[in-house]
Design a protein around this motif. Sequence first.
Motif, PDB file in Angstrom:
ATOM      1  N   ALA A  69      72.017  33.794  51.604  1.00 62.23           N
ATOM      2  CA  ALA A  69      71.344  33.831  53.269  1.00 62.23           C
ATOM      3  C   ALA A  69      71.081  32.449  54.490  1.00 62.23           C
ATOM      4  O   ALA A  69      70.847  32.938  55.453  1.00 62.23           O
ATOM      5  CB  ALA A  69      70.144  34.049  52.784  1.00 62.23           C
ATOM      6  N   LEU A  72      75.105  30.346  56.982  1.00 63.50           N
ATOM      7  CA  LEU A  72      75.976  30.405  58.524  1.00 63.50           C
ATOM      8  C   LEU A  72      75.217  28.398  59.007  1.00 63.50           C
ATOM      9  O   LEU A  72      76.333  28.099  59.670  1.00 63.50           O
ATOM     10  CB  LEU A  72      75.688  31.479  58.758  1.00 63.50           C
ATOM     11  N   ALA A  73      74.169  28.846  59.647  1.00 69.58           N
ATOM     12  CA  ALA A  73      73.388  27.281  60.138  1.00 69.58           C
ATOM     13  C   ALA A  73      73.999  25.677  59.263  1.00 69.58           C
ATOM     14  O   ALA A  73      74.581  25.508  60.158  1.00 69.58           O
ATOM     15  CB  ALA A  73      72.198  27.840  60.161  1.00 69.58           C
ATOM     16  N   ARG A  76      78.029  25.720  60.436  1.00 65.65           N
ATOM     17  CA  ARG A  76      78.342  24.967  61.344  1.00 65.65           C
ATOM     18  C   ARG A  76      78.245  23.428  61.352  1.00 65.65           C
ATOM     19  O   ARG A  76      78.530  22.676  62.137  1.00 65.65           O
ATOM     20  CB  ARG A  76      77.604  26.142  62.191  1.00 65.65           C
ATOM     21  N   PRO A  93      75.359  36.873  53.753  1.00 67.69           N
ATOM     22  CA  PRO A  93      74.988  38.171  53.579  1.00 67.69           C
ATOM     23  C   PRO A  93      75.510  38.885  54.273  1.00 67.69           C
ATOM     24  O   PRO A  93      75.693  40.052  54.066  1.00 67.69           O
ATOM     25  CB  PRO A  93      73.261  38.007  54.476  1.00 67.69           C
ATOM     26  N   GLY A  96      79.918  39.906  59.649  1.00 64.77           N
ATOM     27  CA  GLY A  96      78.485  39.423  60.829  1.00 64.77           C
ATOM     28  C   GLY A  96      78.988  38.354  61.180  1.00 64.77           C
ATOM     29  O   GLY A  96      79.701  37.171  61.265  1.00 64.77           O
ATOM     30  N   GLU A  97      78.694  37.644  60.094  1.00 73.51           N
ATOM     31  CA  GLU A  97      77.978  36.091  59.716  1.00 73.51           C
ATOM     32  C   GLU A  97      79.683  35.327  58.966  1.00 73.51           C
ATOM     33  O   GLU A  97      79.417  34.753  59.616  1.00 73.51           O
ATOM     34  CB  GLU A  97      77.270  35.504  58.648  1.00 73.51           C
ATOM     35  N   ALA A 100      81.371  34.735  62.214  1.00 73.21           N
ATOM     36  CA  ALA A 100      81.581  33.874  62.875  1.00 73.21           C
ATOM     37  C   ALA A 100      82.090  32.960  61.937  1.00 73.21           C
ATOM     38  O   ALA A 100      82.469  31.559  62.985  1.00 73.21           O
ATOM     39  CB  ALA A 100      79.805  33.913  62.973  1.00 73.21           C
TER      40      ALA A 100
ATOM     41  N   PHE B 185      72.933  37.854  65.044  1.00 72.49           N
ATOM     42  CA  PHE B 185      73.231  38.127  63.454  1.00 72.49           C
ATOM     43  C   PHE B 185      71.865  39.000  62.522  1.00 72.49           C
ATOM     44  O   PHE B 185      71.039  39.144  63.261  1.00 72.49           O
ATOM     45  CB  PHE B 185      73.573  37.279  62.190  1.00 72.49           C
ATOM     46  N   ASP B 295      75.514  45.000  59.027  1.00 72.97           N
ATOM     47  CA  ASP B 295      74.858  44.853  58.490  1.00 72.97           C
ATOM     48  C   ASP B 295      73.176  44.923  58.176  1.00 72.97           C
ATOM     49  O   ASP B 295      72.728  43.928  57.798  1.00 72.97           O
ATOM     50  CB  ASP B 295      74.999  43.433  59.234  1.00 72.97           C
TER      51      ASP B 295
END
Lengths: 308, 308
Positions: A69, A72-73, A76, A93, A96-97, A100, B185, B295
């Motif tokens: 969870a 992603l951040a 990055r 999760p 989509g993530e 990205a 997201f 999602d």
Amino acid sequence: MTYRIAVVGIGKIARDQHLPCIAKNKKFELVAAVSRHGKVDGVANFESIAALKASKLKVDCVALCTPPAVRLAMARECLDAGWHLLIEKPPTPTVGELLAMEAHAKKKKRVLYATWHSRYNASVDEAKKLLKGKHVDFLRVTWKEDVDKWHPGQAWIWQPGGFGVFDPGINALSIVTKILPEAIFVEGATIEVPSNAATPIGADIRFKRGDGAEADLSAVFDWRQKTGETWEIEVGTRDGLRLHLKNGGSVLVVNGKTVREAVLHEYEDIYAKFARLLKAKKSDVDPSPLQLVSDCFMLGKPVVVAGV
Amino acid sequence: MTYRIAVVGIGKIARDQHLPCIAKNKKFELVAAVSRHGKVDGVANFESIAALKASKLKVDCVALCTPPAVRLAMARECLDAGWHLLIEKPPTPTVGELLAMEAHAKKKKRVLYATWHSRYNASVDEAKKLLKGKHVDFLRVTWKEDVDKWHPGQAWIWQPGGFGVFDPGINALSIVTKILPEAIFVEGATIEVPSNAATPIGADIRFKRGDGAEADLSAVFDWRQKTGETWEIEVGTRDGLRLHLKNGGSVLVVNGKTVREAVLHEYEDIYAKFARLLKAKKSDVDPSPLQLVSDCFMLGKPVVVAGV
């Protein structure tokens, strides 16, 4: 060349698998650990990726072992710092993530390796080879274990993005998506969610073929099996071939006869592959197991069951 | 050139939108209708795609207006017959099926146009232009209507793959994914599912930014609003811009002032675009609204509510 690696997220999977496998692999040198709580002896420890970056320590790549969870951040941040990235499964999760994250790695020209540990197995490779070009009309996945044994005290598994029983279940689907000669699709599912949780403890799934041909394809996932583990995948083809992967995919039975009992060295294989990907400057990201899980939720009828 | 088109699935949306828009557009000539029950006057009628194909009638393209759950196999039949394809929204029950359909169209070198009707609107285009390059930190989507008014007697909406309240909700998300300058997201959701249904009647969703920056992003979908429709999207940016799309995206208010009240001709625009895509031999498939819905299910906590 030796790759200077940092491990981010010092929890159960990092200690059980990543740290020992990094220690064994001469291509990697562990230089740092990043965790709010855990510490690793003999290397620099940091409480955040920002602190690691600020230290100016030389890092080539990162193994990201936090729960999905928050990845992603963090991914990055790592990619922006110029570090290549290996991530535990499930990668994120949501699909989509993951897409990205893949796009960001591409933009930053860094390697992203989304691992699926259950795919690394000689029996799984053999099953894939045997099914090549065949018409699959039967699939039964049975993936049952005890959540308290495998995830003791881990609250994140019950939070949004924690996957619940799909955390082990996605291991089975990572094998299925590897060995089947054609993609399968979710037709419907029943998803059992404890009254006090956001994620499922059990799931019963029906799949279908993409060409509309008749087929009997299903999976059952259960986290309430108290004695032992049942990790099995049976596949049948129209021309009568019957494969049975047992013990998490390590034992392969073909038409009733055991043809292979593989030794498990999944994470050893993952780090060997990571070194190859780094050398080739190639990413490896396959969203298909996550996509199937996502599609299960999409088509699943939720049923609320007793709390955990 | 005039394209000979067949409409497959003669239900509410075909009669309300597709047939009238095809009749108005000189680039298309309706040559056949395919439906197990519905009939269209003045053209050849068939009960199946196989029967249409067997008739040897010359067809250039098909508008597939059946419920999403049965579309993948039908789309493959159409593409295999050499026909280009336009599909109603939502395109498929799952992202996995949409990607497979896209891959099949590519393999067969046919045009696939996955429509999102709510995107066709001058106010939506204007909103997209105004948000370009901005840092969005506020989003509130409110999409409420009466299921009995908009889907009278349609049982498929409550079946797996029927989408429930995400059938209208995905219209809002198709606008959101068009106008926002960066992807968002899903962070978490509550999904309300009637005890006797497989799909939701209400949903409450929290989104997040991909860079981890603070933001207040949410959506609420409800199919239990008995009086009128609330179809609104508010967007705020860090530098103080505030957009408000009302009436399903047709009215645009900027910082409190109405700047545009667009006339709706969504399906007219869709057929004009289909003609352009056919001429250019180009497909148009954007899975992002479906991905966001998927999602939501993935991260949603299901709550069972009263039956319908």
